[in-house]
Scaffold this active site. Structure first.
Site, short mmCIF file in Angstrom:
data_model
loop_
_atom_site.label_atom_id
_atom_site.label_comp_id
_atom_site.label_asym_id
_atom_site.label_seq_id
_atom_site.Cartn_x
_atom_site.Cartn_y
_atom_site.Cartn_z
N LYS A 32 0.82 -1.21 0.00
CA LYS A 32 0.00 0.00 0.00
C LYS A 32 0.85 1.27 0.00
O LYS A 32 0.49 2.26 -0.65
CB LYS A 32 -0.96 0.01 1.17
CG LYS A 32 -0.32 0.06 2.54
CD LYS A 32 -1.36 0.02 3.64
CE LYS A 32 -0.72 0.02 5.01
NZ LYS A 32 0.10 1.22 5.27
N THR A 33 1.99 1.26 0.72
CA THR A 33 2.83 2.46 0.75
C THR A 33 3.38 2.74 -0.64
O THR A 33 3.44 3.89 -1.09
CB THR A 33 3.98 2.29 1.76
OG1 THR A 33 3.43 2.01 3.05
CG2 THR A 33 4.82 3.54 1.84
N ASP A 219 -3.57 7.23 4.22
CA ASP A 219 -3.05 5.90 4.55
C ASP A 219 -3.68 5.43 5.87
O ASP A 219 -4.09 6.25 6.70
CB ASP A 219 -1.52 6.00 4.70
CG ASP A 219 -0.87 4.64 4.87
OD1 ASP A 219 -1.48 3.62 4.50
OD2 ASP A 219 0.26 4.60 5.40
N GLU A 220 -3.74 4.12 6.05
CA GLU A 220 -4.31 3.52 7.28
C GLU A 220 -5.70 4.10 7.57
O GLU A 220 -6.03 4.47 8.70
CB GLU A 220 -3.37 3.76 8.48
CG GLU A 220 -1.96 3.22 8.30
CD GLU A 220 -1.88 1.70 8.38
OE1 GLU A 220 -2.93 1.05 8.47
OE2 GLU A 220 -0.76 1.17 8.34
N GLN A 250 -7.43 -4.83 9.91
CA GLN A 250 -6.35 -4.37 10.76
C GLN A 250 -6.75 -3.16 11.60
O GLN A 250 -5.90 -2.38 12.04
CB GLN A 250 -5.12 -4.04 9.91
CG GLN A 250 -4.52 -5.24 9.21
CD GLN A 250 -3.21 -4.93 8.53
OE1 GLN A 250 -2.17 -4.74 9.17
NE2 GLN A 250 -3.24 -4.86 7.21
N ARG A 607 2.39 -10.41 10.56
CA ARG A 607 3.72 -9.78 10.68
C ARG A 607 4.81 -10.76 10.22
O ARG A 607 5.92 -10.35 9.91
CB ARG A 607 4.03 -9.40 12.13
CG ARG A 607 3.13 -8.39 12.81
CD ARG A 607 2.85 -7.18 11.98
NE ARG A 607 1.63 -7.36 11.22
CZ ARG A 607 1.28 -6.62 10.17
NH1 ARG A 607 2.07 -5.67 9.74
NH2 ARG A 607 0.14 -6.83 9.53
#
Length: 673
Positions: A32-33, A219-220, A250, A607
């Site tokens: 996504k980044t 973002d997020e 998330q 993770r």
């Protein structure tokens, strides 16, 4: 224009969609980044000036990473004026530009949580008889919650008419709002609430900001609260000139106001909304993703997704069982040492994740016993050191003489014979006159409240502050703080109040580092030179946002909570304490809010890149008693064929020998170093 060839079709679609509001459902590890940074470059190359693009996220670390990635794919000249920041940094920019419309003076102070609690305690001490000193922390939390819901004091009071138990908190919220405004200050939550409130009532300010920001990227997005979503709607307008990237699986921050429902709300508010799902994971093995998918499928979804990976299927996920929590720690650390020996890996490739900070103690002990270096995320912040807070309080008072919290912190630091009685009488006089403590010191009427000797000491102190402020503003140089500290003999006082010369040297080193940092911010060649109050505002925001961000931890095992692990990745992960009452947590079970706990477990699982190990105990020490534990229900929700329960498989003699060799090898390596 050409885009990188290695973007997948979904990423390409998301990048090229600029004529409609866009929601990107981005699974863990789906890039996504990269998508956001490539889209920024695409917008610029399509003709949107960088100064009209704004990307917001939730941590300074994430914002820095975005800036770095953008600079790698597009030239510096083309990115001039580009805004990449946290939500709160954008809010700070807005309130600074709009201070007149908000009826603030330009030198706005930023209160951290400690300042906020101090002010609340002062209001409790001198305010309504309903206020309770022991509830200061509760009042602070409720005020923060109300602000994140977009509720002003008068609205909180209306709620308290029905829920009468909230009346003292709502009443002190009103007092607090008046007082912090009188100090020309804002707290962290105000940085979103104040712009949103302004834009609701001032169309000229809103139009000006829409003209500045033509395209917004978030973002997020699943971590946004109500006021942040309102800010997004206000800035992007009815056309919805935005791309939001998030993952409802998330969303683990409901306790601080995050609303995963904001993802669903977009469809209702923007009928033209386009949705793109990023399901290819670039991080984990196929088996880890299969396990994560099956776990999170137990939660309801508006947008279904299924992560997949082009990596291999990978090893089974192991489950370690221990008879108690002390044995769990020893067993996990021993297993980690053995794993490192067998795979010739490094300690910084390992993470040990847990639900609550209290779980780390036994693991720290076991790591020390095995001579394993480790790092605990969320350790002591640079800004939490007393000497750093002292120096920042001096700078705050220089920039904003109405900052009474800063005044009270440093009035007697170093000692000036200004005791509590003197400061209390000064405060009473200032309250009657409705002026700041600093302003009260110069009023003739103060002579009726304090003896001449105390007045002279107070005025000598304020003259030092005013002189330093004049010199710093004239030269626009925060490094002149060093001269003020020398004039007040701060170093001598600090050495007299340190336990050793070594501690005093460390504390002075922190001060020198702070002043050097202030100087670098004010002289940043990449941006226009900053005024003294702009420099302070930026560093105070760093204080609040960066308390738990750490880089360059070296070759050490990372220990952290599942909340702190969000956004990170490690080749090898141990997810410990997989028990009912821990994960899911007792409070979530009692409140029937298991879904967020399942998302937290999902975050922990995703993770891991290569190997993932769970652990749990059959008994655990709680509040001095040993209690029986049940394995987490989440373990039952995982595919049985992909789990390897080590208590059901005895170690072979060869494996036992190998583990002993691993421990010895680790000890030898440390001794040789």
């Amino acid at each position: 224009m050409s885009l990188p060839a290695n973007l997948n079709p979904q990423q390409l679609s998301a990048i090229k969609t600029i004529d409609a509001p866009l929601l990107v459902i981005a699974g863990a590890g789906s890039g996504k980044t990269r998508l956001i940074t490539e889209k920024i470059a695409y917008l610029i190359r399509q003709g949107t000036a960088a100064r009209h693009i704004c990307a917001v996220t939730f941590t300074n670390k994430a914002a820095r990473e975005m800036k770095t990635r953008v600079s790698q794919i597009i030239s510096g000249k083309e990115t001039r004026g580009l805004r990449i920041s946290t939500f709160h940094a954008l809010g700070l920019e807005i309130v600074r530009r709009e201070h007149k419309a908000l009826r603030y003076k330009p030198n706005i102070s930023l209160f951290d949580e400690q300042d906020k609690i101090s002010l609340l305690k002062e209001l409790i001490l001198h305010g309504n008889a309903l206020y309770d000193m022991e509830s200061a922390g509760l009042y602070s939390s409720l005020i923060s919650e109300w602000k994140n819901l977009g509720l002003l004091p008068e609205q909180a009071l209306r709620i308290a008419e029905v829920r009468t138990e909230l009346y003292p908190a709502a009443l002190i919220y009103a007092d607090y709002a008046r007082q912090i405004k009188a100090y020309n200050a804002m707290d962290f939550d105000d940085l979103i609430l104040q712009p949103v409130t302004l834009f609701q009532h001032d169309s000229d300010s809103l139009t000006a900001w829409r003209n500045r920001i033509h395209y917004l990227l978030v973002d997020e997005y699943q971590d946004t609260n109500i006021t942040q979503y309102r800010m997004l709607k206000q800035l992007s307008g009815t056309l919805g000139r935005f791309t939001v990237v998030g993952d409802d699986d998330q969303s683990v921050y409901s306790w601080r106001g995050a609303r995963p429902e904001n993802i669903n709300q977009l469809q209702a508010d923007y009928p033209r909304l386009q949705v793109v799902k990023l399901e290819q994971n670039y991080r984990s093995s196929g088996r880890i993703l299969k396990v994560a998918n099956q776990l999170i499928a137990n939660n309801p979804h508006i947008y279904e997704k299924k992560l997949w990976s082009a990596h291999g299927y990978g090893n089974p996920l192991r489950v370690l069982k221990a008879k108690d929590d002390q044995m769990e720690a020893r067993q996990v650390v021993s297993d980690m040492v053995h794993h490192k020996f067998r795979n010739n890996s490094r300690f910084n490739e390992y993470a040990l994740l847990y639900r609550g900070n209290h779980q780390s103690r036994l693991f720290e002990r076991a790591l020390r016993e095995h001579n394993v270096p480790y790092f605990i995320s969320g350790g002591t912040s640079f800004f939490s050191h007393v000497e750093v807070k002292d120096v920042l309080a001096y700078l705050r008072l220089i920039v904003n003489p109405e900052d009474d919290i800063a005044f009270l912190r440093i009035a007697n630091t170093p000692r000036r014979e200004l005791g509590p009685t003197t400061l209390e009488k000064l405060g009473a006089y200032a309250g009657q006159r409705r002026v700041s403590l600093h302003a009260a010191c110069s009023e003739l009427g103060l002579e009726q409240a304090l003896p001449d000797a105390a007045i002279q000491r107070l005025r000598f102190f304020t003259r030092q502050i005013d002189k330093a402020g004049t010199e710093m503003r004239r030269e626009n140089n925060p490094a002149l703080l060093e001269q003020l500290l020398e004039d007040i003999n701060y170093e001598s006082w600090l050495r007299d109040n340190s336990s050793s010369d070594q501690q005093a040297d460390r504390r002075m080193g922190n001060i020198r580092e702070l002043i050097a940092w202030l100087k670098r911010i004010s002289e940043d060649e990449r941006q226009e030179p900053k005024t003294l109050d702009e420099t302070l505002a930026k560093i105070m925001l760093f204080d609040i946002l960066d308390r738990q961000e750490e880089d360059n931890v070296g070759d050490r095992v990372s220990l952290m909570t599942l909340h702190a692990a969000k956004g990170l990745e490690f080749p090898y992960v141990y997810l410990v304490g997989m028990e009912e009452m821990l994960l899911p947590h007792r409070s979530s079970i009692e409140e029937n809010s298991i879904e967020e706990e399942r998302r937290l477990a999902y975050v922990g699982i995703t993770r891991a890149m290569k190997d993932l190990t769970f652990s749990y105990c059959s008994h655990r020490s709680r509040y001095g008693e040993t209690v029986r534990c049940e394995p987490s229900r989440f373990l039952d929700e995982l595919p049985a064929d992909d789990l390897e329960w080590t208590d059901r498989t005895a170690l072979s003699p060869e494996e036992k020998k190998e583990r002993g060799q691993a421990s010895l090898a680790n000890l030898r390596n440390l001794l040789s170093e």
